[in-house]
Design a protein around this motif. Sequence first.
Motif, PDB file in Angstrom:
ATOM      1  N   ASN A   1      -5.598   4.351  -6.428  1.00  0.00           N
ATOM      2  CA  ASN A   1      -5.260   2.926  -6.506  1.00  0.00           C
ATOM      3  C   ASN A   1      -6.468   1.995  -6.494  1.00  0.00           C
ATOM      4  N   ASN A   2      -7.660   2.538  -6.234  1.00  0.00           N
ATOM      5  CA  ASN A   2      -8.902   1.756  -6.291  1.00  0.00           C
ATOM      6  C   ASN A   2      -8.794   0.465  -5.481  1.00  0.00           C
ATOM      7  N   GLU A   3      -8.264   0.574  -4.261  1.00  0.00           N
ATOM      8  CA  GLU A   3      -7.955  -0.617  -3.479  1.00  0.00           C
ATOM      9  C   GLU A   3      -9.195  -1.379  -3.024  1.00  0.00           C
TER      10      GLU A   3
ATOM     11  N   MET B   1       0.842  -1.194   0.000  1.00  0.00           N
ATOM     12  CA  MET B   1       0.000   0.000   0.000  1.00  0.00           C
ATOM     13  C   MET B   1       0.878   1.245   0.000  1.00  0.00           C
TER      14      MET B   1
ATOM     15  N   VAL C   1      -7.782  -5.157  -2.078  1.00  0.00           N
ATOM     16  CA  VAL C   1      -6.495  -5.010  -1.397  1.00  0.00           C
ATOM     17  C   VAL C   1      -6.546  -3.911  -0.339  1.00  0.00           C
ATOM     18  N   TYR C   2      -7.735  -3.370  -0.061  1.00  0.00           N
ATOM     19  CA  TYR C   2      -7.855  -2.371   1.000  1.00  0.00           C
ATOM     20  C   TYR C   2      -7.778  -3.094   2.335  1.00  0.00           C
ATOM     21  N   THR C   3      -6.878  -2.651   3.192  1.00  0.00           N
ATOM     22  CA  THR C   3      -6.669  -3.332   4.462  1.00  0.00           C
ATOM     23  C   THR C   3      -7.186  -2.494   5.627  1.00  0.00           C
TER      24      THR C   3
ATOM     25  N   ARG D   1      -5.514   5.689  -1.752  1.00  0.00           N
ATOM     26  CA  ARG D   1      -5.960   4.305  -1.609  1.00  0.00           C
ATOM     27  C   ARG D   1      -7.239   4.026  -2.381  1.00  0.00           C
TER      28      ARG D   1
ATOM     29  N   PRO E   1      -7.056  -7.570   4.591  1.00  0.00           N
ATOM     30  CA  PRO E   1      -7.915  -6.975   3.558  1.00  0.00           C
ATOM     31  C   PRO E   1      -9.391  -7.164   3.872  1.00  0.00           C
TER      32      PRO E   1
ATOM     33  N   ARG F   1     -10.560  -3.658  -5.722  1.00  0.00           N
ATOM     34  CA  ARG F   1      -9.553  -4.651  -6.092  1.00  0.00           C
ATOM     35  C   ARG F   1      -9.302  -5.669  -4.989  1.00  0.00           C
TER      36      ARG F   1
END
Length: 583
Positions: free
Chosen positions: A437-439, A1, A444-446, A433, A451, A442
């Motif tokens: 990065n569109n986490e 990240m 991958v957002y933690t 984020r 996540p 995707r």
Amino acid sequence: MKESTTYTQGPFRQLDLASRINQARFSSSLSPEAAMLAWMDWLSHLATSPGKKLELLMAGMQNWGRFFNYLQECMTTPLGETRDCVDRPVSDRRFAAPEWQYWPFNALHQGFLLGQEWLAQATTQVWGVEKKHEDFVSFYARQWLDMFSPGNQLLTNPVVLRRTLEERGANLLRGVSNWQDDVRRLVAEESPEGTENFVPGQSVARTPGKVVFRNRLIELIQYTPTTDKVKAEPILIVPAWIMKYYILDLSEHNSMVKYLVDQGHTVFCISWKNPDEGDRHLGMDDYLDLGLGAAIDAVTTIVPKARVHATGYCLGGTLLAIAAARMARDGDDRLASLTFFAAQTDFSEPGELALFINESQISLLEAQMQQKGYLAAEQMAGAFQMLRSYDLLWSKIVNEYLLGERRPLNDLMAWNADATRMPAHMHAQYLRRLFLNNELSRGVYTVGDKPVFVSDIKVPMFAVGTVSDHVAPWRSVYKLNSLADTSEVTFLLTSGGHNAGIVSEPGRPRRSYQVHTHTHGNKALDPDTWQAQTPVTEGSWWPEWQRWLAAHSGAEVAPPSMGAPRKGYDIVCDAPGEYVLQK
């Protein structure tokens, strides 16, 4: 990240920081490097595209031919009856007045529209140009051309000229006075004229209630019931902290909070603190824990043994999606349903707002926030003004400075002027984020180093998009259908924009909506097919949502107590509380 860059390590970084701050000051927080890259990409590829240049040459010649034929027709056709040589978009109100159909103003506005048509052709479909650069060049080319629109000039606007003749210039004198007042208020950092008539707790945000919880980030308001029985499940509203919460509790006739209370719902609402320099280190996790998490704890304590209908607006909806995904991951089942108002969970296509979000642009914002500790409201206002330049800039110039008509503020306009700030750390995380990065979409957002996944959420969802939203385009909001893996997702598309589309009370004229429920196991339609196939219903969408809430609620019960003093949730003060009054 990838987190926000730190500019405080060493003297060389301090030089970079000072340079970025000065650059942002002189460029109105817009990145000149990002602009240069986009224009160079377009210009260099256009220079090596002889076919495109020939196409533009032929298009220009054809437009001149159309224009000369139009002028000839003007000479032989009675005034006001000449057919346009280029059609105006239905949504373009700039030349809608009948005065524009008379010579020479018909020629002026038709020539302008032809030029606009050619410029759009010149800035798009140049082979090899990156899509984001094409969008940037096309957007700013329109902004540049709009400065020369005949509708924005005194001598070429027939409506203004007629008014000036009728009033012998009195309109221009009023316009000068309006301009001087606006400049004075801008320099003095005062609110626009008329906002003093809309004070929370006096003329707006008047639905009776109590603040039942307060910490360093939020006040939680519980509203007084107006019915003998209420739905068992309470509603928790999570507004965006980029706005004051009372957009959903404006005047008595258009307060969503009052509407819900009168329909027999127990309603809670978060009121966010307006952050200052001391809050610079607050991050997304703080907004999750001190904000939404603390509010859910309070609501489920005050209304025990009942799950919560959680409702998020704009950025508050995105936060709600993250919180709900974390709760699903951790086995927390305190939510009964989720509702999202103009809120994005997938930022892959965020609309024209993405033109202002890139590494270069964020570096300028980070430098300014590093200095102040927050993002000032006026920095955000500039970007939103460009997205709706006609509504927020040019129409104001024409109406207030040329026609001399100061439009009285209504409650929604006064609320819009009651701006807030955003903490430096949180805003940098949010931009990088989510937007960059569109986490979240995707996966991958933690949160807590693990996540979270929207697909883990299993409660019913209701999402509202608005047709002319420049902040959260409805096709982007619609992407929730692809991310969710629950039993049902109801998507509703309503007329209006990001704010006026949501504040759409029953009885308001010229309102309509489309709604459809997507059930688990069925493939979601693409947004354009969905829009074409879904029938239109006239009127406000609020009753549709209220029926959905009622269908997902249990039996009616006696209203809960106000707060829970024995469990640590004492009544702090009357609604609307203190945080909403912070400047």
